[in-house]
Design a protein around this motif. Sequence first.
Motif, mmCIF file in Angstrom:
data_model
loop_
_atom_site.group_PDB
_atom_site.id
_atom_site.type_symbol
_atom_site.label_atom_id
_atom_site.label_comp_id
_atom_site.label_asym_id
_atom_site.label_seq_id
_atom_site.Cartn_x
_atom_site.Cartn_y
_atom_site.Cartn_z
ATOM 1 N N ILE A 70 1.153 -1.455 -0.765
ATOM 2 C CA ILE A 70 0.209 -0.014 -0.155
ATOM 3 C C ILE A 70 0.950 1.553 -0.062
ATOM 4 O O ILE A 70 0.635 1.908 -0.467
ATOM 5 C CB ILE A 70 -0.497 -0.031 1.317
ATOM 6 N N LYS A 71 2.191 1.262 0.386
ATOM 7 C CA LYS A 71 2.833 2.528 0.791
ATOM 8 C C LYS A 71 3.218 2.786 -0.510
ATOM 9 O O LYS A 71 3.359 4.076 -0.876
ATOM 10 C CB LYS A 71 3.631 2.482 1.616
ATOM 11 N N GLU A 72 3.511 1.645 -1.320
ATOM 12 C CA GLU A 72 4.628 1.853 -3.047
ATOM 13 C C GLU A 72 3.439 3.064 -3.403
ATOM 14 O O GLU A 72 3.361 3.547 -4.491
ATOM 15 C CB GLU A 72 4.519 0.946 -3.521
ATOM 16 N N LEU A 73 2.145 1.998 -3.265
ATOM 17 C CA LEU A 73 0.791 3.071 -3.836
ATOM 18 C C LEU A 73 0.433 4.636 -3.511
ATOM 19 O O LEU A 73 0.159 5.403 -3.982
ATOM 20 C CB LEU A 73 -0.536 2.328 -3.396
ATOM 21 N N GLN A 74 0.758 4.982 -2.204
ATOM 22 C CA GLN A 74 0.084 6.195 -1.378
ATOM 23 C C GLN A 74 1.804 6.985 -2.082
ATOM 24 O O GLN A 74 1.464 8.460 -2.448
ATOM 25 C CB GLN A 74 0.618 5.910 -0.101
ATOM 26 N N ARG A 75 2.706 6.562 -2.793
ATOM 27 C CA ARG A 75 3.917 7.190 -2.829
ATOM 28 C C ARG A 75 4.069 8.152 -4.383
ATOM 29 O O ARG A 75 4.442 8.958 -4.186
ATOM 30 C CB ARG A 75 5.139 6.362 -2.873
ATOM 31 N N ASP A 76 2.606 7.142 -4.872
ATOM 32 C CA ASP A 76 2.509 7.181 -6.209
ATOM 33 C C ASP A 76 1.678 8.872 -6.463
ATOM 34 O O ASP A 76 0.135 7.718 -6.300
ATOM 35 C CB ASP A 76 2.648 6.475 -7.377
ATOM 36 N N PRO A 77 2.073 9.956 -7.082
ATOM 37 C CA PRO A 77 0.341 10.627 -7.364
ATOM 38 C C PRO A 77 -0.382 10.695 -8.368
ATOM 39 O O PRO A 77 -1.337 11.081 -8.487
ATOM 40 C CB PRO A 77 1.807 11.791 -7.360
ATOM 41 N N GLY A 78 0.191 9.965 -9.126
ATOM 42 C CA GLY A 78 -0.769 9.477 -10.712
ATOM 43 C C GLY A 78 -1.043 7.787 -10.851
ATOM 44 O O GLY A 78 -1.630 7.207 -9.103
ATOM 45 N N ASN A 79 -1.929 7.546 -11.113
ATOM 46 C CA ASN A 79 -1.369 6.622 -11.327
ATOM 47 C C ASN A 79 -0.740 5.186 -11.985
ATOM 48 O O ASN A 79 -0.977 3.936 -12.140
ATOM 49 C CB ASN A 79 -3.320 6.112 -12.615
ATOM 50 N N THR A 80 0.605 5.402 -11.874
ATOM 51 C CA THR A 80 1.659 4.358 -12.572
ATOM 52 C C THR A 80 1.844 3.509 -12.080
ATOM 53 O O THR A 80 2.007 2.230 -12.244
ATOM 54 C CB THR A 80 2.972 5.498 -12.588
ATOM 55 N N ALA A 81 1.616 3.610 -10.425
ATOM 56 C CA ALA A 81 1.462 2.074 -9.399
ATOM 57 C C ALA A 81 0.206 1.542 -9.738
ATOM 58 O O ALA A 81 1.156 0.346 -9.319
ATOM 59 C CB ALA A 81 2.619 2.695 -8.244
ATOM 60 N N LEU A 82 -0.729 1.872 -9.305
ATOM 61 C CA LEU A 82 -1.680 1.667 -9.328
ATOM 62 C C LEU A 82 -1.641 0.664 -10.892
ATOM 63 O O LEU A 82 -2.395 -0.451 -10.680
ATOM 64 C CB LEU A 82 -2.687 2.408 -9.515
ATOM 65 N N ILE A 83 -1.635 0.953 -12.077
ATOM 66 C CA ILE A 83 -1.826 0.417 -13.267
ATOM 67 C C ILE A 83 -0.338 -1.057 -13.242
ATOM 68 O O ILE A 83 -0.517 -2.052 -13.605
ATOM 69 C CB ILE A 83 -1.692 0.909 -14.139
ATOM 70 N N GLY A 84 0.512 -0.555 -12.588
ATOM 71 C CA GLY A 84 1.902 -1.783 -12.562
ATOM 72 C C GLY A 84 0.887 -2.571 -11.583
ATOM 73 O O GLY A 84 1.531 -4.035 -11.808
ATOM 74 N N VAL A 85 0.788 -2.017 -10.387
ATOM 75 C CA VAL A 85 0.336 -3.871 -9.644
ATOM 76 C C VAL A 85 -0.896 -4.255 -10.267
ATOM 77 O O VAL A 85 -0.901 -5.529 -10.021
ATOM 78 C CB VAL A 85 0.153 -2.670 -7.706
ATOM 79 N N ASN A 86 -1.804 -3.530 -10.585
ATOM 80 C CA ASN A 86 -2.976 -4.300 -11.264
ATOM 81 C C ASN A 86 -2.243 -5.293 -12.705
ATOM 82 O O ASN A 86 -2.915 -6.462 -12.396
ATOM 83 C CB ASN A 86 -4.035 -3.321 -11.794
ATOM 84 N N ARG A 87 -1.297 -4.874 -13.412
ATOM 85 C CA ARG A 87 -1.491 -6.146 -14.461
ATOM 86 C C ARG A 87 -0.027 -7.139 -13.852
ATOM 87 O O ARG A 87 -0.033 -8.376 -13.689
ATOM 88 C CB ARG A 87 -0.082 -5.156 -15.057
ATOM 89 N N ALA A 88 1.103 -6.388 -12.280
ATOM 90 C CA ALA A 88 1.420 -7.670 -11.349
ATOM 91 C C ALA A 88 1.188 -8.169 -10.894
ATOM 92 O O ALA A 88 1.372 -9.386 -10.888
ATOM 93 C CB ALA A 88 2.773 -6.671 -11.080
ATOM 94 N N CYS A 89 -0.370 -7.967 -10.280
ATOM 95 C CA CYS A 89 -0.612 -9.001 -9.813
ATOM 96 C C CYS A 89 -1.571 -10.403 -10.774
ATOM 97 O O CYS A 89 -1.407 -10.831 -10.560
ATOM 98 C CB CYS A 89 -2.007 -8.513 -8.764
ATOM 99 N N ALA A 90 -2.438 -9.638 -11.916
ATOM 100 C CA ALA A 90 -2.620 -10.503 -12.806
ATOM 101 C C ALA A 90 -1.627 -11.941 -12.951
ATOM 102 O O ALA A 90 -2.032 -12.497 -13.101
ATOM 103 C CB ALA A 90 -3.508 -9.617 -13.479
ATOM 104 N N GLU A 91 -0.484 -10.992 -13.615
ATOM 105 C CA GLU A 91 0.658 -12.253 -13.557
ATOM 106 C C GLU A 91 1.175 -12.380 -13.132
ATOM 107 O O GLU A 91 1.276 -13.910 -13.541
ATOM 108 C CB GLU A 91 1.747 -10.752 -14.485
ATOM 109 N N ALA A 92 0.895 -12.697 -11.428
ATOM 110 C CA ALA A 92 1.821 -13.908 -10.402
ATOM 111 C C ALA A 92 0.446 -14.097 -10.266
ATOM 112 O O ALA A 92 0.100 -15.553 -10.236
ATOM 113 C CB ALA A 92 1.648 -13.004 -9.453
ATOM 114 N N PHE A 93 -0.817 -13.918 -10.135
ATOM 115 C CA PHE A 93 -2.187 -14.765 -10.370
ATOM 116 C C PHE A 93 -2.448 -15.898 -11.515
ATOM 117 O O PHE A 93 -2.432 -17.394 -11.030
ATOM 118 C CB PHE A 93 -3.626 -13.925 -10.187
ATOM 119 N N GLU A 94 -2.688 -15.327 -12.319
ATOM 120 C CA GLU A 94 -2.044 -16.225 -13.647
ATOM 121 C C GLU A 94 -1.308 -16.984 -13.475
ATOM 122 O O GLU A 94 -0.945 -18.464 -14.256
ATOM 123 C CB GLU A 94 -2.321 -15.153 -14.945
ATOM 124 N N ALA A 95 0.172 -16.811 -13.004
ATOM 125 C CA ALA A 95 1.223 -17.408 -13.727
ATOM 126 C C ALA A 95 1.218 -19.500 -12.577
ATOM 127 O O ALA A 95 0.791 -20.090 -12.967
ATOM 128 C CB ALA A 95 2.265 -17.262 -13.009
#
Length: 254
Positions: free
Chosen positions: A67-92
């Motif tokens: 959550i702290k990584e998301l809070q440090r990002d004033p935009g949506n870059t971290a959110l987009i990143g974690v959305n994609r990354a979680c989907a990759e891990a679950f899919e793996a």
Amino acid sequence: MTVSTAHPATGAEGVRIVTVDHPPVNALPVQGWYDLAEAVRAAGRDPEVRCVVLAAAGRGFNAGVDIKELQRDPGNTALIGVNRACAEAFEAVYACEVPVVAAVQGFCLGGGVGLAGNADAIVAGEDAVFGLPELDRGALGAATHLARLVPQHLMRTLYYTARTVTAAELLAHGSVWRVVPISELLDAAVELAAEIARKDGGLLRLAKAALNGIDPVDVRRSYRFEQGFTFEASLSGTADRVRAGFGSASGKEA
């Protein structure tokens, strides 16, 4: 953040252990989810491997996203990143070429439910608890995977309240194979994996593909659908308002 792979002790031929270690609570940053995905995929691609054990070091199996990584990002870059990354891990985990046994201890929250819910089997420590605190964290998601562990009405109640369910309760629902003392967890998970790995490797791979093919829910599409609402909550400001109340004393967890 460390993701390591190892062969278990003699007597478990064909088993590979993938262990995540990211103190203090295994709440993973964006890159950590990608690293986990690659480790699981690589283990499944190995022709000598017939079953993978997904384990974690430390106090708990997985506390979700950082959550702290998301809070440090004033935009949506971290959110987009974690959305994609979680989907990759679950899919793996879901699409791993061989069965995956999750060895779950302590807390299994948020993304942890995504991993365990997509595993083929779960062995849990007596201290294990599972839940989705997403509504308390300004997010949505992984109801797809919780629904693989508990019946629909219980899933909804757990989701709306952000309550957790114990390993013993999941054992009663049939979604956990065994509940064991924490000191015996890895051995019990490897024991199950070794039993699976004694089957023919080629036939196991066909069985995994066949079972995924008859799933009543497309877990990949279902989870990505959920993630769209997480992004909507972020764009509307709802997520920031909820996260602002997330106590700094709780550290990294989701």
